[in-house]
Design a protein around this motif. Structure first.
Motif, short mmCIF file in Angstrom:
data_model
loop_
_atom_site.label_atom_id
_atom_site.label_comp_id
_atom_site.label_asym_id
_atom_site.label_seq_id
_atom_site.Cartn_x
_atom_site.Cartn_y
_atom_site.Cartn_z
N ASP A 106 0.80 -1.21 0.00
CA ASP A 106 0.00 0.00 0.00
C ASP A 106 0.84 1.28 0.00
O ASP A 106 0.32 2.36 -0.24
N ASP A 123 3.42 -7.42 0.99
CA ASP A 123 3.71 -6.70 2.23
C ASP A 123 2.89 -7.31 3.37
O ASP A 123 1.75 -7.72 3.17
N GLU A 179 2.11 -5.64 6.24
CA GLU A 179 1.19 -4.64 6.77
C GLU A 179 0.40 -3.99 5.65
O GLU A 179 0.88 -3.11 4.94
CA CA Z 1 2.39 -1.52 4.05
#
Ligand code: CA
Length: 236
Positions: A13, A56, A58
């Motif tokens: 993100d 990823d 997170e």
């Molecule tokens: Ca991230």
């Protein structure tokens, strides 16, 4: 030299990070797609079947570990997690969820590329269809990878271990062209120090043993100026 552009899905993100990853992988000739959340990632993996995934940990919504579990329902492609230094618990959860490797942030782009290439190479060689076939069956030819036996018209043919490895490698490539150097590196397990005739001699012996007409081969085809490939028309 790859003849096929392999597709890599980057799930991250943070745009700065996904852009850097994308840039370096594209420079190596990969086709890169970016998803900034798990929902898009799963949707993309279902439709496009990427050859490798950088994921990823997170992420907004479902975290990387959960997304990895979802992806594993759809693909056996290597999944490399992006994680922050020292998150031991995340790593363990990630491996349990089906991850293959880790890239620790902040990462060196070159190391990231090397890790992706290593995973991809292993996947493409051993796991081309997602399930590593143990027996290759072609008209008149059967290769049993587990038993290390090669049968031509029902008769077991004595081959040296190098010949078997060459044959398996070519057959697993499903028509991919291998350079002499690639074949040497993979079969002799050392960087090529130069004599391409070693590969040529082994291929010629192999043809003599398995081809009906070694001067007009049916299974192992010559790609002029490059190397060899297995006859792709034999894969249905
Ligand atoms: Ca991230």
């Amino acid at each position: 030299m790859e003849l096929v552009k392999h597709r890599i899905l980057v799930v991250e993100d943070e745009h700065e990070i996904s852009e850097v990853i994308s840039l370096y992988l594209q420079r190596e000739g990969y086709d890169v797609q970016i998803a900034d959340n798990g929902v898009f990632a799963v949707e993309f993996a279902r439709k496009e079947q990427p050859d490798a995934i950088i994921l990823d940990i997170e992420l907004p919504g479902k975290d990387g570990v959960e997304v990895c579990r979802d992806l594993r329902q759809l693909t056996h492609a290597p999944i490399l997690f992006l994680t922050c230094r020292g998150e031991e618990a995340d790593k363990i959860k990630g491996f349990e969820a089906g991850g293959d490797d880790y890239i620790v942030k902040p990462f060196s782009p070159r190391e990231m590329v090397a890790r992706v290439q290593a995973q991809l190479r292993r996947y493409l060689l051993l796991n081309n269809t997602g399930v590593s076939p143990q027996i290759f069956s072609f008209p008149g030819l059967e290769i049993d990878v587990q038993q290390n036996t090669v049968t031509v018209d029902g008769v077991v043919i004595p081959l040296s271990s190098k010949e078997v490895r060459l044959l398996v490698l070519l057959a697993q490539g499903k028509g991919k062209t291998f350079s002499l150097e690639e074949l040497f590196t993979e079969v002799w397990k050392s960087p090529s120090l130069g004599d391409p005739r070693t590969v040529i001699v082994h291929i010629s012996n192999l043809r003599r043993k398995i081809e009906r007409d070694p001067s007009d081969p049916f299974y192992i085809l010559t790609v002029r100026g490059i190397g060899y490939k297995f006859n792709e028309s034999l894969y249905v």
